[in-house]
Motif scaffolding. Structure first.
Motif, mmCIF file in Angstrom:
data_model
loop_
_atom_site.group_PDB
_atom_site.id
_atom_site.type_symbol
_atom_site.label_atom_id
_atom_site.label_comp_id
_atom_site.label_asym_id
_atom_site.label_seq_id
_atom_site.Cartn_x
_atom_site.Cartn_y
_atom_site.Cartn_z
ATOM 1 N N ARG A 65 46.597 34.488 33.848
ATOM 2 C CA ARG A 65 45.306 34.172 33.255
ATOM 3 C C ARG A 65 45.323 32.731 32.762
ATOM 4 N N GLY B 279 37.725 47.190 40.143
ATOM 5 C CA GLY B 279 36.538 46.564 39.588
ATOM 6 C C GLY B 279 35.251 47.328 39.836
ATOM 7 N N MET C 233 49.886 38.617 32.442
ATOM 8 C CA MET C 233 48.937 37.731 31.759
ATOM 9 C C MET C 233 49.254 36.256 31.975
ATOM 10 N N TYR D 76 41.285 46.726 34.077
ATOM 11 C CA TYR D 76 40.469 45.693 34.712
ATOM 12 C C TYR D 76 39.441 45.154 33.718
ATOM 13 N N LEU D 77 38.815 46.045 32.961
ATOM 14 C CA LEU D 77 37.830 45.625 31.965
ATOM 15 C C LEU D 77 38.470 44.817 30.843
ATOM 16 N N LEU D 78 39.768 45.040 30.616
ATOM 17 C CA LEU D 78 40.508 44.273 29.617
ATOM 18 C C LEU D 78 41.017 42.951 30.182
ATOM 19 N N ASP D 79 40.619 42.630 31.417
ATOM 20 C CA ASP D 79 40.924 41.354 32.061
ATOM 21 C C ASP D 79 42.420 41.163 32.291
ATOM 22 N N ASP E 124 43.356 31.136 30.868
ATOM 23 C CA ASP E 124 42.922 30.880 29.503
ATOM 24 C C ASP E 124 44.028 31.086 28.480
ATOM 25 N N PRO F 7 45.334 40.800 34.884
ATOM 26 C CA PRO F 7 45.524 40.501 36.311
ATOM 27 C C PRO F 7 46.524 41.457 36.964
ATOM 28 N N ASN G 162 32.596 35.182 43.330
ATOM 29 C CA ASN G 162 31.725 35.637 42.242
ATOM 30 C C ASN G 162 30.353 36.094 42.723
ATOM 31 N N GLN H 3 34.919 45.987 45.390
ATOM 32 C CA GLN H 3 35.058 45.519 44.010
ATOM 33 C C GLN H 3 33.777 45.579 43.197
#
Length: 324
Positions: A99, A198, A96, A172-175, A101, A177, A246, A217
């Motif tokens: 990340r 993904g 993490m 992956y859905l829980l973000d 954020d 890395p 993206n 992905q």
């Protein structure tokens, strides 16, 4: 004549010189020279062991080892779950850091967050098992060579890769890395099946044979889809590199589609309609309407009689469509 002592000293001196050259090479400030994070990267071997323990939890009768002597199922699963919780939460905490954020969070707060995420992930196991039960049945129903369901769990690379994908996809859905990709690359190295964590994959997913399959992905796969060896669900072009990060690059495969060996379906705007069949070696870069059969027209076969040197062609060979 050089004695053993002198030879040993000579070798040690050369090793010292080589070591100094390597250390000096680290000081070029390249990406591969990062020494500060030497002990702060996710540990692949620990993640691999977490995968193995998760498979033991998902398939309680199939992945046990002699290390566990507990005969009470509840105690056994408790030991395995606690082990995953302890090790995976630490790896998530380390991962993490990537990340943006949450880089500013305090260490204790980040560890608590990692533990909460790990518990949320573990709480998804019953749902994951429900998916895998359907994948298992799809493999049995779709493969006349399968003797029974146990054989598929024990030996089929397709179900093994799907099992790890479904675990990695939840992280992956829980973000989280790094870790999901490490997990699916572990399955890739074991099976030759490359499914990005993904990708979105529906119920009753069947991979037969499997070697060489690539699922990108942003691929979306519906329910009751079958893939055979060598299938690529990929991007039409990656020349844009990071500029495409993206952008939707991979195809959508709707329900009840079968894609045979070595077919490539490419592009984010490409949709394979429900109930369609893509034949072997097809190269598809545009959408296919539902209930369409796509075949590759075979090259003209020339049959040469080596005795007379005469050549003939077989007019019956107009398309190539097969399954092993």
């Amino acid at each position: 004549m050089i004695d053993d002592y002198e030879l040993k000293q000579n070798i040690q001196e050369k090793i010292k010189n080589v070591t100094n050259e390597i250390i000096a090479d680290y000081n070029q400030n390249r990406a591969i020279d990062n020494k500060d994070d030497m002990f702060h990267q996710p540990n692949r071997e620990i993640i691999f062991e977490c995968i193995r323990n998760l498979l033991r939890i998902i398939y309680p009768g199939f992945y046990q080892t002699s290390n566990y002597k507990v005969y009470n199922l509840q105690d056994l699963i408790s030991v395995l779950t606690e082990d995953v919780m302890f090790h995976l939460s630490k790896q998530i905490y380390i991962a993490m850091r990537y990340r943006h954020d949450i880089n500013s969070e305090e260490k204790e707060e980040l560890m608590i967050k990692a533990q909460e995420i790990t518990l949320r992930f573990l709480g998804k196991i019953p749902e994951i098992r429900s998916y895998l039960e359907e994948d298992l049945q799809a493999a049995f129903d779709g493969d006349p060579a399968a003797f029974n369901l146990d054989e598929i769990i024990i030996s089929y690379p397709g179900l093994f890769a799907i099992s790890i994908y479904r675990l990695a996809h939840e992280l992956y859905l829980l973000d989280i890395p790094l870790i999901p990709r490490v997990m699916t690359e572990y399955a890739h190295s074991r099976t030759g099946i490359d499914i990005h964590p993904g990708a979105t994959i529906g119920h009753h997913f069947f991979i037969d044979h499997g070697t060489g399959i690539v699922v990108g992905q942003s691929t979306v796969i519906g329910n009751n889809v079958k893939l055979y060896q060598g299938v690529t669900l990929g991007a039409l072009s990656t020349h844009g590199g990071q500029a495409l990060r993206n952008v939707r690059r991979h195809p959508t495969i709707e329900d009840d589609v079968t894609i045979y060996s070595n077919a490539s379906v490419l592009g984010g705007d490409t949709v394979i309609g429900k109930g369609s069949v893509i034949g072997g070696n097809a190269f598809v870069t545009k959408s296919i309407k539902p209930c369409t059969r796509v075949n590759v027209k075979i090259q003209e076969l020339q049959l040469t009689d080596v005795r007379s040197k005469s050549k003939t062609t077989d007019p019956k060979d107009e398309c190539w469509y097969y399954v092993i």
